[in-house]
Design an enzyme around this catalytic site. Structure first.
Site, PDB file in Angstrom:
ATOM      1  N   ARG A   1       0.820  -1.213   0.000  1.00 27.07           N
ATOM      2  CA  ARG A   1       0.000   0.000   0.000  1.00 27.07           C
ATOM      3  C   ARG A   1       0.851   1.259   0.000  1.00 27.07           C
ATOM      4  O   ARG A   1       0.394   2.338  -0.406  1.00 27.07           O
ATOM      5  CB  ARG A   1      -1.002  -0.030   1.161  1.00 27.07           C
ATOM      6  CG  ARG A   1      -2.132  -1.034   0.929  1.00 27.07           C
ATOM      7  CD  ARG A   1      -3.049  -1.142   2.123  1.00 27.07           C
ATOM      8  NE  ARG A   1      -2.384  -1.685   3.289  1.00 27.07           N
ATOM      9  CZ  ARG A   1      -2.282  -2.982   3.571  1.00 27.07           C
ATOM     10  NH1 ARG A   1      -2.825  -3.866   2.753  1.00 27.07           N
ATOM     11  NH2 ARG A   1      -1.652  -3.397   4.643  1.00 27.07           N
TER      12      ARG A   1
ATOM     13  N   GLU B   1       5.558 -11.678  14.058  1.00 34.21           N
ATOM     14  CA  GLU B   1       5.022 -12.345  15.249  1.00 34.21           C
ATOM     15  C   GLU B   1       5.363 -13.842  15.192  1.00 34.21           C
ATOM     16  O   GLU B   1       5.789 -14.432  16.178  1.00 34.21           O
ATOM     17  CB  GLU B   1       3.512 -12.129  15.265  1.00 34.21           C
ATOM     18  CG  GLU B   1       2.921 -12.273  16.641  1.00 34.21           C
ATOM     19  CD  GLU B   1       1.437 -11.923  16.614  1.00 34.21           C
ATOM     20  OE1 GLU B   1       0.991 -11.301  15.631  1.00 34.21           O
ATOM     21  OE2 GLU B   1       0.766 -12.294  17.586  1.00 34.21           O
TER      22      GLU B   1
HETATM   23  P1  AMP Z   1       4.894  -3.478  11.028  1.00 34.08           P
HETATM   24  O1  AMP Z   1       6.125  -4.031  10.379  1.00 34.08           O
HETATM   25  O2  AMP Z   1       4.452  -4.298  12.218  1.00 34.08           O
HETATM   26  O3  AMP Z   1       5.018  -2.007  11.364  1.00 34.08           O
HETATM   27  O4  AMP Z   1       3.709  -3.660   9.991  1.00 34.08           O
HETATM   28  C1  AMP Z   1       3.540  -2.743   9.007  1.00 34.08           C
HETATM   29  C2  AMP Z   1       2.982  -3.323   7.733  1.00 34.08           C
HETATM   30  O5  AMP Z   1       1.942  -4.265   7.948  1.00 34.08           O
HETATM   31  C3  AMP Z   1       2.405  -2.182   6.938  1.00 34.08           C
HETATM   32  O6  AMP Z   1       2.881  -2.298   5.605  1.00 34.08           O
HETATM   33  C4  AMP Z   1       0.909  -2.342   7.063  1.00 34.08           C
HETATM   34  O7  AMP Z   1       0.318  -2.164   5.806  1.00 34.08           O
HETATM   35  C5  AMP Z   1       0.670  -3.740   7.597  1.00 34.08           C
HETATM   36  N1  AMP Z   1      -0.150  -3.767   8.831  1.00 34.08           N
HETATM   37  C6  AMP Z   1       0.247  -4.152  10.069  1.00 34.08           C
HETATM   38  N2  AMP Z   1      -0.741  -4.083  10.958  1.00 34.08           N
HETATM   39  C7  AMP Z   1      -1.819  -3.620  10.302  1.00 34.08           C
HETATM   40  C8  AMP Z   1      -3.171  -3.293  10.681  1.00 34.08           C
HETATM   41  N3  AMP Z   1      -3.635  -3.440  11.942  1.00 34.08           N
HETATM   42  N4  AMP Z   1      -3.998  -2.811   9.728  1.00 34.08           N
HETATM   43  C9  AMP Z   1      -3.557  -2.644   8.454  1.00 34.08           C
HETATM   44  N5  AMP Z   1      -2.318  -2.940   8.038  1.00 34.08           N
HETATM   45  C10 AMP Z   1      -1.449  -3.427   8.931  1.00 34.08           C
END
Ligand code: AMP
Length: 172
Positions: free
Chosen positions: A60, A97
């Site tokens: 996205r 995770e």
């Molecule tokens: P992180 O590496 O944990 O910061 O996850 C970020 C990536 O996962 C981003 O590219 C988001 O598009 C997606 N993502 C993680 N959690 C969510 C959520 N609750 N809602 C939408 N997209 C998420």
């Protein structure tokens, strides 16, 4: 505009797995005014920072990042999940995770000293953005800021990105 964007984001419980509340930004994409408004706000964050390239994070981040790059008249660089980029890549793995994931960028996508501005839709734990920053810094990029449409503050992802400048339009 910020409040309109907040109202448009749809919470989808238990997607893609139980316990996660997925922030669905597609209602923003589907509305011309809201999509333009979100790009306006991201462009304001990049304004005056002498940005050479916008980096969008799979997937996205491509949608928002590409629109910002077009507005600023600078190049766009995709950071992708492993196995999608055809040329010579640099890769970085990071913890999820369960298990791990890998992001990649083309070795020649950024030149040493170039000022890059990263864009993604959402900051959760910060693992994806931190790995993307590492990749770009290994290529010699100067990270100007990392900008998100949504920041899930309770996950403290911002701390993983220190000392870089983190900007978000909406926080939860
Ligand atoms: P992180 O590496 O944990 O910061 O996850 C970020 C990536 O996962 C981003 O590219 C988001 O598009 C997606 N993502 C993680 N959690 C969510 C959520 N609750 N809602 C939408 N997209 C998420």
């Amino acid at each position: 505009m910020v409040e309109r964007l907040r109202q448009a984001i749809r919470d989808v419980p238990d997607f893609p797995k139980e316990g996660i509340i997925f922030k669905d930004i597609t209602p923003i994409l589907g509305d011309g005014e809201l999509f333009r408004g979100s790009i306006d706000l991201l462009c304001e964050m990049a304004a005056g920072q002498k940005v050479d390239k916008i980096v969008g994070i799979d997937a996205r981040g491509f949608i928002f990042g590409a629109a910002v790059a077009d507005r600023l008249g600078v190049g766009f660089v995709p950071v992708r999940k492993r196995g999608k980029l055809p040329w010579k890549c640099r890769e970085e793995s990071y913890a999820l995770e369960y298990g791990e994931a890998v992001v990649e960028v083309h070795e020649d996508a950024v030149s040493p000293g170039e000022r890059v501005f990263l864009v993604d839709d959402l900051l959760a734990t910060g693992g994806t953005a931190a790995a993307s920053i590492k990749l770009l810094e290994a290529l010699g990029a100067d990270i100007v800021s990392i900008a998100f449409l949504v920041e899930l503050e309770f996950l403290s992802g911002r701390e993983k990105l220190l000392p870089h400048d983190v900007k978000s339009i909406l926080t939860y």
